[in-house]
Motif scaffolding. Structure first.
Motif, PDB file in Angstrom:
ATOM      1  N   LEU A   1       5.846  20.893   1.841  1.00 35.08           N
ATOM      2  CA  LEU A   1       6.204  21.564   2.801  1.00 35.08           C
ATOM      3  C   LEU A   1       5.971  20.963   4.068  1.00 35.08           C
ATOM      4  O   LEU A   1       6.734  20.944   5.064  1.00 35.08           O
ATOM      5  CB  LEU A   1       5.454  23.017   2.874  1.00 35.08           C
ATOM      6  CG  LEU A   1       5.897  24.004   3.584  1.00 35.08           C
ATOM      7  CD1 LEU A   1       7.420  24.329   3.241  1.00 35.08           C
ATOM      8  CD2 LEU A   1       4.817  25.262   3.396  1.00 35.08           C
TER       9      LEU A   1
ATOM     10  N   VAL B   1       8.923  18.870   5.035  1.00 35.34           N
ATOM     11  CA  VAL B   1      10.136  19.835   5.353  1.00 35.34           C
ATOM     12  C   VAL B   1       9.957  20.014   6.818  1.00 35.34           C
ATOM     13  O   VAL B   1      11.033  20.083   7.720  1.00 35.34           O
ATOM     14  CB  VAL B   1      10.478  20.909   4.635  1.00 35.34           C
ATOM     15  CG1 VAL B   1      11.441  21.852   4.868  1.00 35.34           C
ATOM     16  CG2 VAL B   1      10.312  20.454   3.050  1.00 35.34           C
TER      17      VAL B   1
ATOM     18  N   GLN C   1      19.759  18.816   4.268  1.00 34.05           N
ATOM     19  CA  GLN C   1      19.436  20.204   4.356  1.00 34.05           C
ATOM     20  C   GLN C   1      19.192  21.062   3.063  1.00 34.05           C
ATOM     21  O   GLN C   1      18.238  21.704   2.937  1.00 34.05           O
ATOM     22  CB  GLN C   1      20.196  21.056   5.180  1.00 34.05           C
ATOM     23  CG  GLN C   1      20.388  20.519   6.743  1.00 34.05           C
ATOM     24  CD  GLN C   1      21.250  19.362   6.725  1.00 34.05           C
ATOM     25  OE1 GLN C   1      21.863  18.621   6.101  1.00 34.05           O
ATOM     26  NE2 GLN C   1      21.740  19.353   8.252  1.00 34.05           N
ATOM     27  N   TYR C   2      19.986  20.715   2.090  1.00 26.21           N
ATOM     28  CA  TYR C   2      20.037  21.446   0.937  1.00 26.21           C
ATOM     29  C   TYR C   2      18.776  20.876  -0.024  1.00 26.21           C
ATOM     30  O   TYR C   2      18.054  21.612  -0.615  1.00 26.21           O
ATOM     31  CB  TYR C   2      21.365  20.956   0.247  1.00 26.21           C
ATOM     32  CG  TYR C   2      22.517  21.743   0.719  1.00 26.21           C
ATOM     33  CD1 TYR C   2      23.465  20.948   1.359  1.00 26.21           C
ATOM     34  CD2 TYR C   2      23.071  23.199   0.355  1.00 26.21           C
ATOM     35  CE1 TYR C   2      24.435  21.780   2.034  1.00 26.21           C
ATOM     36  CE2 TYR C   2      24.002  23.751   0.992  1.00 26.21           C
ATOM     37  CZ  TYR C   2      24.881  22.952   1.680  1.00 26.21           C
ATOM     38  OH  TYR C   2      25.965  23.618   2.341  1.00 26.21           O
TER      39      TYR C   2
ATOM     40  N   LEU D   1      16.166  19.778   1.190  1.00 30.22           N
ATOM     41  CA  LEU D   1      14.902  20.165   1.690  1.00 30.22           C
ATOM     42  C   LEU D   1      14.671  21.620   1.583  1.00 30.22           C
ATOM     43  O   LEU D   1      13.310  22.358   1.421  1.00 30.22           O
ATOM     44  CB  LEU D   1      14.697  19.780   3.258  1.00 30.22           C
ATOM     45  CG  LEU D   1      14.701  18.422   3.421  1.00 30.22           C
ATOM     46  CD1 LEU D   1      14.635  18.054   4.984  1.00 30.22           C
ATOM     47  CD2 LEU D   1      13.407  17.866   2.498  1.00 30.22           C
ATOM     48  N   ALA D   2      15.705  22.408   1.472  1.00 26.61           N
ATOM     49  CA  ALA D   2      15.508  23.750   1.163  1.00 26.61           C
ATOM     50  C   ALA D   2      15.193  24.045  -0.035  1.00 26.61           C
ATOM     51  O   ALA D   2      14.027  24.941  -0.500  1.00 26.61           O
ATOM     52  CB  ALA D   2      17.070  24.644   1.492  1.00 26.61           C
ATOM     53  N   PHE D   3      15.397  23.301  -1.110  1.00 25.82           N
ATOM     54  CA  PHE D   3      14.938  23.559  -2.628  1.00 25.82           C
ATOM     55  C   PHE D   3      13.677  22.856  -2.717  1.00 25.82           C
ATOM     56  O   PHE D   3      12.741  23.360  -3.474  1.00 25.82           O
ATOM     57  CB  PHE D   3      16.180  22.906  -3.591  1.00 25.82           C
ATOM     58  CG  PHE D   3      17.077  23.672  -3.655  1.00 25.82           C
ATOM     59  CD1 PHE D   3      18.411  23.669  -3.251  1.00 25.82           C
ATOM     60  CD2 PHE D   3      17.154  24.899  -4.517  1.00 25.82           C
ATOM     61  CE1 PHE D   3      19.233  24.221  -3.025  1.00 25.82           C
ATOM     62  CE2 PHE D   3      18.309  25.635  -4.547  1.00 25.82           C
ATOM     63  CZ  PHE D   3      19.472  25.339  -4.061  1.00 25.82           C
TER      64      PHE D   3
ATOM     65  N   VAL E   1      11.253  23.442  -0.485  1.00 25.08           N
ATOM     66  CA  VAL E   1      10.440  24.597   0.004  1.00 25.08           C
ATOM     67  C   VAL E   1      10.156  25.495  -1.378  1.00 25.08           C
ATOM     68  O   VAL E   1       9.115  26.076  -1.682  1.00 25.08           O
ATOM     69  CB  VAL E   1      11.070  25.175   1.148  1.00 25.08           C
ATOM     70  CG1 VAL E   1      10.141  26.600   1.405  1.00 25.08           C
ATOM     71  CG2 VAL E   1      11.189  24.550   2.342  1.00 25.08           C
ATOM     72  N   LEU E   2      11.336  25.942  -2.237  1.00 27.56           N
ATOM     73  CA  LEU E   2      11.318  26.780  -3.202  1.00 27.56           C
ATOM     74  C   LEU E   2      10.201  25.977  -4.191  1.00 27.56           C
ATOM     75  O   LEU E   2       9.594  26.702  -4.941  1.00 27.56           O
ATOM     76  CB  LEU E   2      12.527  26.712  -4.010  1.00 27.56           C
ATOM     77  CG  LEU E   2      13.854  27.373  -3.257  1.00 27.56           C
ATOM     78  CD1 LEU E   2      14.988  27.841  -4.050  1.00 27.56           C
ATOM     79  CD2 LEU E   2      13.315  28.731  -2.172  1.00 27.56           C
ATOM     80  N   PHE E   3      10.308  24.545  -4.359  1.00 28.74           N
ATOM     81  CA  PHE E   3       9.456  24.007  -5.397  1.00 28.74           C
ATOM     82  C   PHE E   3       8.001  24.210  -5.075  1.00 28.74           C
ATOM     83  O   PHE E   3       7.147  24.164  -5.757  1.00 28.74           O
ATOM     84  CB  PHE E   3       9.812  22.643  -5.632  1.00 28.74           C
ATOM     85  CG  PHE E   3      10.932  22.378  -6.763  1.00 28.74           C
ATOM     86  CD1 PHE E   3      12.117  21.965  -6.267  1.00 28.74           C
ATOM     87  CD2 PHE E   3      10.757  22.539  -7.886  1.00 28.74           C
ATOM     88  CE1 PHE E   3      13.135  21.528  -7.193  1.00 28.74           C
ATOM     89  CE2 PHE E   3      11.901  22.355  -9.035  1.00 28.74           C
ATOM     90  CZ  PHE E   3      12.784  21.989  -8.444  1.00 28.74           C
TER      91      PHE E   3
ATOM     92  N   PHE F   1       6.761  26.251  -3.268  1.00 25.37           N
ATOM     93  CA  PHE F   1       6.118  27.871  -3.346  1.00 25.37           C
ATOM     94  C   PHE F   1       5.872  28.086  -4.768  1.00 25.37           C
ATOM     95  O   PHE F   1       4.562  28.591  -5.051  1.00 25.37           O
ATOM     96  CB  PHE F   1       7.213  28.630  -2.725  1.00 25.37           C
ATOM     97  CG  PHE F   1       6.760  30.015  -3.127  1.00 25.37           C
ATOM     98  CD1 PHE F   1       6.950  30.602  -4.205  1.00 25.37           C
ATOM     99  CD2 PHE F   1       6.631  30.855  -2.098  1.00 25.37           C
ATOM    100  CE1 PHE F   1       6.603  32.067  -4.331  1.00 25.37           C
ATOM    101  CE2 PHE F   1       5.953  32.242  -2.352  1.00 25.37           C
ATOM    102  CZ  PHE F   1       5.960  32.744  -3.495  1.00 25.37           C
ATOM    103  N   ILE F   2       6.689  27.521  -5.647  1.00 24.09           N
ATOM    104  CA  ILE F   2       6.337  27.848  -7.240  1.00 24.09           C
ATOM    105  C   ILE F   2       5.179  26.920  -7.482  1.00 24.09           C
ATOM    106  O   ILE F   2       4.370  27.362  -8.160  1.00 24.09           O
ATOM    107  CB  ILE F   2       7.717  27.274  -8.064  1.00 24.09           C
ATOM    108  CG1 ILE F   2       8.814  28.288  -7.646  1.00 24.09           C
ATOM    109  CG2 ILE F   2       7.227  27.631  -9.337  1.00 24.09           C
ATOM    110  CD1 ILE F   2       8.760  29.469  -8.287  1.00 24.09           C
TER     111      ILE F   2
END
Lengths: 508, 199
Positions: A214, A217, A389-390, A392-394, A396-398, A400-401
């Motif tokens: 994170l 990012v 951008q795409y 790094l957006a994912f 963030v999801l990883f 979080f999980i």
């Protein structure tokens, strides 16, 4: 012989799932290596949540495959497009890209693949045949020896990070202090529980995810991302060097292999340090030093061999002592502990099948990395077309999980976010992050071994110096400390800048 | 955050007090923090005399942090005084005594930094209250849009598909019990999971 049979047996018993995971891990690692927004540490971290539901073997095989190929993937973009996929690929920009500009890209790609394979094989041999004897020696280690080794590891990271020793020290101490939050392992006291969730302490994996995933990012978003890569090489061919060329460059290859194998075992000194030190060695002492820096294969061979050699080498202190040699092996250690596997010298006798699985997977992984890296070079380069951008957006999801799934706790997600903030502001202020991370990982070990020793020996601190083994490690530690002090003193004595220019090194 | 070098070259040559204070503020804050954390060790469980206790290690660490910060502070103050006395002064907002090259990186845009941080915090809050799938879809769309991706169809498609794939993968395959939100959002998430076969 027992080791060879064990490894052969482990490989023979690999089921389809393990083979698939090996291939998937190698491919993921190559992709992560190629994409500039991702590091292989991040790759291992992002894979982590997938491993929670896997068996121990499967999770470790997947993570080590990502780690292994992540050190090599970025070499492709460094050579072909002058974009280092990973920090350890930066030295390849100079000679690798230089060779590309002179129409020798295929040769450069061949050298980098070969160097990665040979480098990895060298440290693999060390792991396969030296780890067990080292474990036998380590059986004589008591808490005093463990403390001395951990202290040495903590201090050595100060030597490898950044220009300011004092900032690195504050970062390290901060990490160690963060690690004291929660229940102390010796007395059972609760410390620094400012809010209730802190009572269970902070898992270092959460800190790693926050800082390396994170936090990265934050940094890249704030810097407005890298520009989209529109340039694509017209052809991506690889020419494997012949025996004669290998013989000619054997010095560079040998130095890289040896250096990486040693550096990999030192906590805090991973692929990036190995790569840069190997490059420096070639530039200053190599047989072809006069041509290194322009378009010399030696400027490619040494760094890449060293970078990949650090991988298997980092597993030696991890498996024998439970001390990770790098951030990636720290994540792997976290995965081992999650599966109730405690690395120690006894692991070779209590869980030999896991050890042989790791060794077998590393060996197979090296050859897979070599083959897939060569065959899939062109599609891997095409991955750069995916806008950052795409990606790094994912990420963030990883992140979080990965943080949530560890203990099914939103508190961990908040803590992870907090570490991302901390890491980001530390980066802005020039504080290195590696010592902070290593401090959170090794700090609790240092405290436990220190206090256990003191309790055992009636608070006699001289025991660390009077026991032969720990005394030896402490002597090395004192030498490292003196060298660090000298480095700090030299930094503080630098001349102030002339008017109108930015300040030169005057910091400690 | 990093300033561009040009802005600093037009400042007066000596370092004024407010700027000097800014230079040493991090070290002062560190010392204060270390002192507070040292003070807090007093509430840890007490042990019999002779035992080092659970407060020993944190006290060592806080003391070392304070000491290191103090040494940095003294070093910086000496440099600042030397700079103010001599004609060859570092200028403006330059960090006194910092190694060169710390500012060689690409510049940080404060507004971008604030956006991404707010997005991340908002995402965490969103997951708690709206549930994972909905919050993730909103987050992805917002992130991509604010990151400069203006193809609305692509952004929406990636957001919706991405949120679904992640929810499906981790809820159904990896067995992570992701938050479902509160109130009507909880009901919505459960309905969505049933519709897509996750539940």
């Amino acid at each position: 012989m027992e080791t060879i049979l064990g490894i052969a047996g482990a490989i023979a018993s690999f089921d389809l799932q393990l083979w698939i995971l090996l291939v998937v891990g190698i491919v993921v690692g190559l992709i992560v290596g190629v994409l500039p927004g991702l590091t292989f540490v991040m790759g291992v971290l992002l894979i982590l949540p997938f491993t929670y539901a896997m068996t121990t073997d499967a999770s470790i095989v997947l993570m080590l495959a990502v780690y292994l190929s992540g050190t090599y993937g970025g070499a492709l973009t460094a050579i072909l497009l002058h974009i280092p996929g990973e920090p350890n690929n930066v030295p390849l920009l100079w000679d690798g890209y230089g060779m590309n500009k002179r129409g020798r890209a295929a040769e450069a790609l061949g050298w980098v693949a070969t160097a990665a394979l040979f480098g990895g094989l060298t440290s693999w041999f060390l792991l396969a045949f030296a780890a067990r004897p080292f474990a036998d020696i380590a059986l004589n280690f008591a808490s005093a020896e463990y403390f001395a080794i951990v202290l040495l590891g903590l201090t050595s990271v100060l030597a490898f990070t950044g220009r300011s020793v004092s900032k690195a020290l504050i970062s390290l101490l901060g990490g160690m202090l963060i690690a004291t939050i929660g229940v102390d392992s010796v007395y059972g006291a609760v410390r620094y529980d400012f809010v209730a969730p802190l009572r269970v302490g902070i898992e270092w994996v959460i800190a790693l995810i926050g800082i390396y995933a994170l936090g990265e990012v934050f940094t890249r978003f704030s810097r407005n991302f890298a520009g989209e890569v529109t340039e694509q090489p017209s052809s991506v061919r690889t020419t494997i060097p012949g025996l004669r060329a290998l013989k000619e460059r054997s010095g560079s290859l040998g130095r890289g292999m040896a250096l990486g194998s040693v550096i990999g075992m030192v906590p805090g000194a991973g692929a990036t340090v190995g790569s840069f030190v190997a490059y420096g060695l070639e530039k200053n002492f190599g047989r072809f030093r006069h041509e290194v820096g322009v378009a010399s294969p030696s400027g490619v061979i040494g760094p890449q061999a060293a970078a990949t050699a650090t991988v298997a080498a980092a597993f030696i202190p991890l498996l024998v002592l439970g001390i990770p040699g790098s951030a990636s092996t720290a994540v792997i250690l976290g995965a081992l502990l999650l599966h109730n596997v405690r690395p120690s010298p006894l692991i070779f006798t209590t869980q030999p099948e896991l050890i042989y699985t790791i060794m077998g997977a590393l060996l197979i992984g090296l050859f897979l990395m070599f083959a897939i890296g060569i065959l899939a070079a062109k599609p891997l380069i095409r991955m750069l077309r995916v806008p950052e951008q795409y990606v790094l957006a994912f990420v963030v999801l990883f992140a979080f999980i990965g943080a949530f799934a560890l203990r099914n706790s939103m508190a961990d997600v908040w803590i992870m976010t907090g570490f991302a903030f901390l890491g980001f502001f530390m980066l802005l202020s020039g504080y290195p992050l590696a010592p902070l991370v290593l401090g959170t990982i090794l700090g609790p070990l240092a405290e436990r071994y220190f206090l256990t020793t003191m309790i055992s020996y009636g608070n006699d601190w001289t025991i660390f110096f009077t026991r032969p083994l720990s005394g030896t490690f402490m002597a090395i530690w004192v030498v490292v400390l003196i060298l660090l002090g000298f480095k700090a003193y030299r930094q503080s004595r630098s001349e102030p800048p002339p008017p109108g220019e930015r300040a030169e090194a005057g910091d400690m | 955050m990093h300033e561009t070098p040009q802005a600093s070259r037009e400042m007066p040559q000596s370092i004024a007090w407010p700027q000097g204070l800014r230079q040493i503020l991090p070290e002062i804050l560190l010392i204060a923090l270390a002192a507070y954390l040292w003070y807090r060790t007093g509430v840890f469980r007490q042990v019999p005399a002779g035992d080092l206790g659970p407060d020993f290690w944190p006290q060592i660490l806080t003391a070392l942090i304070a000491l290191t910060a103090f040494v940095r502070l003294v070093h910086k103050v000496l440099l600042l005084r030397r700079a103010n006395r001599s004609a060859q002064a570092p200028v403006g907002d330059q960090n006194v005594g910092e190694p060169a090259g710390e500012e060689d990186e690409e510049p940080i845009f404060r507004d971008k930094a604030a956006i991404v941080m707010a997005l991340s915090v908002g995402y965490v809050l969103g997951v708690i209250y709206f549930g994972y799938p909905l919050a993730t879809a909103i987050f992805l769309a917002a992130f991509l849009w604010l990151a400069g991706k203006r193809n609305l169809l692509t952004v929406l498609a990636v957001s919706l598909v991405g949120a679904f794939v992640f929810a499906y993968t981790f809820q159904k395959i990896v067995f992570v019990a992701l938050p479902t939100g509160v109130g009507i959002f909880d009901a919505f998430t459960v309905w969505l999971y049933r519709l897509t076969g996750i539940y």
